[in-house]
Design a protein around this motif. Structure first.
Motif, PDB file in Angstrom:
ATOM      1  N   GLY A  10      94.566 -97.783 -21.826  1.00 42.84           N
ATOM      2  CA  GLY A  10      93.886 -96.505 -22.062  1.00 42.84           C
ATOM      3  C   GLY A  10      92.865 -96.201 -20.984  1.00 42.84           C
ATOM      4  O   GLY A  10      92.731 -95.055 -20.537  1.00 42.84           O
ATOM      5  N   ALA A  13      94.920 -95.281 -17.817  1.00 46.34           N
ATOM      6  CA  ALA A  13      95.545 -93.969 -17.974  1.00 46.34           C
ATOM      7  C   ALA A  13      94.491 -92.866 -17.998  1.00 46.34           C
ATOM      8  O   ALA A  13      94.680 -91.806 -17.393  1.00 46.34           O
ATOM      9  CB  ALA A  13      96.377 -93.931 -19.256  1.00 46.34           C
ATOM     10  N   GLY A  14      93.408 -93.098 -18.695  1.00 44.02           N
ATOM     11  CA  GLY A  14      92.336 -92.105 -18.742  1.00 44.02           C
ATOM     12  C   GLY A  14      91.726 -91.878 -17.372  1.00 44.02           C
ATOM     13  O   GLY A  14      91.427 -90.741 -16.990  1.00 44.02           O
ATOM     14  N   ALA A  17      94.266 -89.885 -15.339  1.00 43.95           N
ATOM     15  CA  ALA A  17      94.386 -88.517 -15.846  1.00 43.95           C
ATOM     16  C   ALA A  17      93.150 -87.687 -15.509  1.00 43.95           C
ATOM     17  O   ALA A  17      93.265 -86.529 -15.098  1.00 43.95           O
ATOM     18  CB  ALA A  17      94.616 -88.528 -17.354  1.00 43.95           C
ATOM     19  N   THR A  18      91.959 -88.280 -15.681  1.00 46.29           N
ATOM     20  CA  THR A  18      90.752 -87.510 -15.380  1.00 46.29           C
ATOM     21  C   THR A  18      90.627 -87.243 -13.884  1.00 46.29           C
ATOM     22  O   THR A  18      90.132 -86.191 -13.485  1.00 46.29           O
ATOM     23  CB  THR A  18      89.483 -88.226 -15.888  1.00 46.29           C
ATOM     24  N   THR A  30      86.609 -91.491 -21.084  1.00 47.64           N
ATOM     25  CA  THR A  30      87.800 -91.761 -20.280  1.00 47.64           C
ATOM     26  C   THR A  30      88.758 -92.679 -21.015  1.00 47.64           C
ATOM     27  O   THR A  30      89.965 -92.438 -21.059  1.00 47.64           O
ATOM     28  CB  THR A  30      87.397 -92.381 -18.927  1.00 47.64           C
ATOM     29  N   VAL A  31      88.229 -93.740 -21.624  1.00 46.60           N
ATOM     30  CA  VAL A  31      89.070 -94.677 -22.374  1.00 46.60           C
ATOM     31  C   VAL A  31      89.680 -93.992 -23.591  1.00 46.60           C
ATOM     32  O   VAL A  31      90.875 -94.160 -23.879  1.00 46.60           O
ATOM     33  CB  VAL A  31      88.261 -95.928 -22.791  1.00 46.60           C
ATOM     34  N   GLY A  34      92.445 -91.709 -22.512  1.00 48.23           N
ATOM     35  CA  GLY A  34      93.617 -92.504 -22.159  1.00 48.23           C
ATOM     36  C   GLY A  34      94.340 -93.059 -23.365  1.00 48.23           C
ATOM     37  O   GLY A  34      95.576 -93.036 -23.430  1.00 48.23           O
ATOM     38  N   ALA A  38      98.007 -92.033 -24.557  1.00 48.30           N
ATOM     39  CA  ALA A  38      99.061 -93.035 -24.714  1.00 48.30           C
ATOM     40  C   ALA A  38      99.777 -92.871 -26.048  1.00 48.30           C
ATOM     41  O   ALA A  38     101.001 -92.980 -26.117  1.00 48.30           O
ATOM     42  CB  ALA A  38      98.468 -94.435 -24.595  1.00 48.30           C
TER      43      ALA A  38
END
Length: 78
Positions: A10, A13-14, A17-18, A30-31, A34, A38
């Motif tokens: 997470g 991915a976060g 993505a951010t 952010t986590v 993510g 997910a």
């Protein structure tokens, strides 16, 4: 262990993505982004695989039936 793995994935991915969306957030947000992404992405991907799997099954069934008809016409019908 799956929870720790979800947090690590997470976070990665976060972060990606951010950065791709040019959004400035703190670490916790952010986590969370993510992890939520997910979960949503996993559900969407599983749905698409089921739908494409069903369509692939239909295509396979039609092709199999066509092969059977061809074999029947070629070898058994006189």
């Amino acid at each position: 262990m799956p929870v720790v793995w979800l947090i690590i994935i997470g976070a990665a991915a976060g972060f990606l993505a951010t950065r791709l969306m040019r959004l400035e957030t703190d670490v916790i947000t952010t986590v969370v982004i993510g992890m939520a992404g997910a979960v949503i992405g996993g559900l969407v991907l599983r749905f698409l695989l089921v739908v494409s799997g069903a369509l692939a099954g239909l295509v396979g069934a039609v092709l199999g039936a066509m092969l059977l008809i061809w074999l029947w016409r070629t070898y058994f019908r006189k």
